[in-house]
Design a protein around this motif. Structure first.
Motif, short mmCIF file in Angstrom:
data_model
loop_
_atom_site.label_atom_id
_atom_site.label_comp_id
_atom_site.label_asym_id
_atom_site.label_seq_id
_atom_site.Cartn_x
_atom_site.Cartn_y
_atom_site.Cartn_z
N UNK A 25 22.16 24.19 -1.56
CA UNK A 25 21.71 23.94 -0.16
C UNK A 25 20.48 23.43 -0.18
N UNK A 26 19.88 22.85 -0.86
CA UNK A 26 18.61 22.36 -0.67
C UNK A 26 17.71 23.11 -0.11
N UNK A 27 17.71 24.34 -0.23
CA UNK A 27 16.70 25.20 0.30
C UNK A 27 15.63 25.52 -0.67
N UNK A 28 14.28 25.40 -0.17
CA UNK A 28 13.23 25.30 -0.79
C UNK A 28 12.73 26.77 -1.45
N UNK A 29 11.99 26.65 -2.46
CA UNK A 29 11.52 27.88 -3.00
C UNK A 29 10.71 28.63 -2.09
N UNK A 30 9.87 27.90 -1.03
CA UNK A 30 9.23 28.69 -0.06
C UNK A 30 10.00 29.52 0.96
N UNK A 31 11.18 28.65 1.12
CA UNK A 31 11.93 29.31 2.17
C UNK A 31 12.78 30.72 1.55
N UNK A 32 13.12 30.68 0.27
CA UNK A 32 13.79 31.62 -0.49
C UNK A 32 12.39 32.79 -0.38
N UNK A 33 11.39 32.74 -0.44
CA UNK A 33 10.31 33.57 -0.57
C UNK A 33 10.17 34.25 0.85
N UNK A 34 10.52 33.46 1.93
CA UNK A 34 10.20 33.78 3.26
C UNK A 34 11.46 34.87 3.49
N UNK A 35 12.53 34.44 3.00
CA UNK A 35 13.79 35.24 3.14
C UNK A 35 13.56 36.65 2.40
N UNK A 36 13.07 36.59 1.26
CA UNK A 36 12.70 37.85 0.34
C UNK A 36 11.66 38.58 1.14
N UNK A 37 11.04 38.28 1.76
CA UNK A 37 9.79 38.95 2.45
C UNK A 37 10.29 39.18 3.90
N UNK A 38 11.36 38.89 4.48
CA UNK A 38 11.72 39.25 5.88
C UNK A 38 11.15 38.41 6.89
N UNK A 39 10.54 37.26 6.32
CA UNK A 39 9.86 36.52 7.45
C UNK A 39 11.10 35.47 7.95
N UNK A 40 10.50 34.97 9.17
CA UNK A 40 11.39 34.12 9.96
C UNK A 40 11.73 32.89 9.03
N UNK A 41 13.02 32.47 9.46
CA UNK A 41 13.67 30.99 8.86
C UNK A 41 13.98 30.26 10.11
N UNK A 42 14.22 29.16 10.07
CA UNK A 42 14.92 28.20 10.98
C UNK A 42 16.68 28.40 11.01
N UNK A 43 17.09 28.26 12.31
CA UNK A 43 18.52 28.06 12.21
C UNK A 43 19.34 27.04 11.45
N UNK A 44 18.56 26.20 10.94
CA UNK A 44 19.05 25.34 10.18
C UNK A 44 19.27 25.95 8.67
N UNK A 45 18.22 26.74 8.47
CA UNK A 45 18.45 27.33 7.25
C UNK A 45 19.58 28.42 7.15
N UNK A 46 19.70 29.17 8.25
CA UNK A 46 20.81 30.13 8.38
C UNK A 46 22.03 29.52 8.44
N UNK A 47 22.14 28.29 8.95
CA UNK A 47 23.37 27.37 8.93
C UNK A 47 23.61 27.03 7.44
N UNK A 48 22.84 26.54 6.73
CA UNK A 48 22.94 26.01 5.34
C UNK A 48 23.30 27.34 4.34
N UNK A 49 22.91 28.41 4.85
CA UNK A 49 23.14 29.73 3.98
C UNK A 49 24.82 29.88 4.38
#
Length: 68
Positions: free
Chosen positions: A25-49
């Motif tokens: 999904x070409x999801x960055x490690x910083x976005x994965x860190x944000x997901x693990x921390x329960x922080x906000x991510x973009x709708x594009x990221x949610x779509x990719x997931x």
């Protein structure tokens, strides 16, 4: 608040890892860190997931009302 607890369960069921998310999904490690921390991510990221895991938004996130 938005909880991504369901994401980790869905990933386990599908046999996916964070490495899968980064490669497929070409999801960055910083976005994965944000997901693990329960922080906000973009709708594009949610779509990719949803695309990567072949699931719905309800399978990866849930809204939990803040205590007032």
């Amino acid at each position: 608040m938005i909880s991504y607890k369901r994401l980790w369960s869905t990933m386990e069921e599908k046999g996916a890892t964070t490495y899968t998310l980064q490669i497929k999904g070409e999801i960055s490690s910083s976005t994965i860190r944000r997901l693990k921390a329960g922080e906000s991510v973009s709708t594009n990221t949610l779509d990719a997931l949803c695309r990567i895991l072949d699931c719905t938004l309800n399978d990866i996130a849930e809204y939990i009302p803040d205590d007032k």
